[in-house]
Write a protein that holds these residues in place. Structure first.
Motif, PDB file in Angstrom:
ATOM      1  N   UNK A   1       6.635  -2.488  -9.666  1.00  0.00           N
ATOM      2  CA  UNK A   1       5.816  -1.123  -9.568  1.00  0.00           C
ATOM      3  C   UNK A   1       6.659  -0.249  -8.436  1.00  0.00           C
ATOM      4  N   UNK A   2       7.600  -0.715  -7.637  1.00  0.00           N
ATOM      5  CA  UNK A   2       7.932   0.215  -7.054  1.00  0.00           C
ATOM      6  C   UNK A   2       8.921   1.090  -7.464  1.00  0.00           C
TER       7      UNK A   2
ATOM      8  N   UNK B   1       0.657   1.750 -12.291  1.00  0.00           N
ATOM      9  CA  UNK B   1       1.547   0.941 -11.274  1.00  0.00           C
ATOM     10  C   UNK B   1       0.875   1.184  -9.636  1.00  0.00           C
ATOM     11  N   UNK B   2       0.464   2.150  -9.454  1.00  0.00           N
ATOM     12  CA  UNK B   2      -0.427   2.232  -8.267  1.00  0.00           C
ATOM     13  C   UNK B   2      -1.513   1.601  -7.902  1.00  0.00           C
TER      14      UNK B   2
ATOM     15  N   UNK C   1       5.675 -15.494  -5.746  1.00  0.00           N
ATOM     16  CA  UNK C   1       6.725 -14.887  -6.125  1.00  0.00           C
ATOM     17  C   UNK C   1       6.714 -14.241  -7.308  1.00  0.00           C
ATOM     18  N   UNK C   2       5.790 -14.612  -8.295  1.00  0.00           N
ATOM     19  CA  UNK C   2       5.703 -13.782  -9.372  1.00  0.00           C
ATOM     20  C   UNK C   2       4.878 -12.330  -9.053  1.00  0.00           C
ATOM     21  N   UNK C   3       3.895 -12.224  -8.033  1.00  0.00           N
ATOM     22  CA  UNK C   3       3.319 -11.119  -7.443  1.00  0.00           C
ATOM     23  C   UNK C   3       4.218 -10.211  -6.870  1.00  0.00           C
ATOM     24  N   UNK C   4       5.253 -10.918  -6.031  1.00  0.00           N
ATOM     25  CA  UNK C   4       6.438 -10.204  -5.502  1.00  0.00           C
ATOM     26  C   UNK C   4       7.086  -9.536  -6.538  1.00  0.00           C
ATOM     27  N   UNK C   5       7.423 -10.172  -7.415  1.00  0.00           N
ATOM     28  CA  UNK C   5       8.254  -9.688  -8.662  1.00  0.00           C
ATOM     29  C   UNK C   5       7.567  -8.416  -9.338  1.00  0.00           C
TER      30      UNK C   5
ATOM     31  N   UNK D   1       1.050  -1.144  -0.120  1.00  0.00           N
ATOM     32  CA  UNK D   1      -0.039  -0.021   0.076  1.00  0.00           C
ATOM     33  C   UNK D   1       0.841   1.160   0.030  1.00  0.00           C
ATOM     34  N   UNK D   2       1.907   1.271   0.646  1.00  0.00           N
ATOM     35  CA  UNK D   2       2.926   2.528   0.756  1.00  0.00           C
ATOM     36  C   UNK D   2       3.613   2.616  -0.757  1.00  0.00           C
ATOM     37  N   UNK D   3       3.706   1.458  -1.369  1.00  0.00           N
ATOM     38  CA  UNK D   3       4.258   1.600  -2.810  1.00  0.00           C
ATOM     39  C   UNK D   3       3.085   2.285  -3.852  1.00  0.00           C
ATOM     40  N   UNK D   4       1.982   1.904  -3.475  1.00  0.00           N
ATOM     41  CA  UNK D   4       0.782   2.079  -4.343  1.00  0.00           C
ATOM     42  C   UNK D   4       0.472   3.811  -3.831  1.00  0.00           C
ATOM     43  N   UNK D   5       0.649   4.279  -2.941  1.00  0.00           N
ATOM     44  CA  UNK D   5       0.590   5.612  -2.619  1.00  0.00           C
ATOM     45  C   UNK D   5       1.648   6.471  -2.821  1.00  0.00           C
TER      46      UNK D   5
END
Length: 123
Positions: free
Chosen positions: A110-111, A54-55, A101-105, A43-47
């Motif tokens: 996006x970060x 990407x958000x 792991x794909x989701x984390x990648x 959520x911090x990356x999204x904001x």
């Protein structure tokens, strides 16, 4: 000195109860805190993203991890009905761990800040 072998399907659906049985409630709370940290960072990356795609993608990945965790822990504690959803990064299963792991990648991608891409000439 717990007996996680007495828990049915302890390696898939009831992995959280097996962890708490074997390592104690502090390990269970620690696992919940790790999931909360993962969702918080998503959520911090999204904001912090200026790019809307990407958000939204980072927010949705964080929410999907939160929903998976809530359903498996809520099902084990009899808060909600137990379904066949796996706990991310913990439950036995090749396709579940691969998808996590794909989701984390994707979340890590996006970060990346859009400004640093423009400075490095990648934009």
């Amino acid at each position: 000195m717990g007996r996680p072998d007495l828990i049915p399907r302890s390696y898939t659906d009831f992995i959280f109860s097996a962890i708490c049985e074997e390592m104690g409630i502090f390990a269970g709370v620690g696992l919940i805190m790790l999931y909360l940290l993962l969702v918080y960072r998503a959520i911090k990356i999204s904001l912090s993203q200026e790019d809307k795609f990407k958000s939204i993608l980072a927010f949705c990945l964080g929410v999907s991890f939160a929903i998976q965790t809530f359903i498996i822990i809520g099902g084990v504690t009899k808060l909600i009905p137990l379904t066949g959803i796996t706990a991310p990064f913990v439950t036995y299963g090749g396709s579940s761990i691969t998808a996590s792991f794909i989701s984390i990648g994707v979340l890590q991608y996006t970060s990346i800040d859009s400004k640093s891409e423009a400075i490095n000439g990648k934009n």
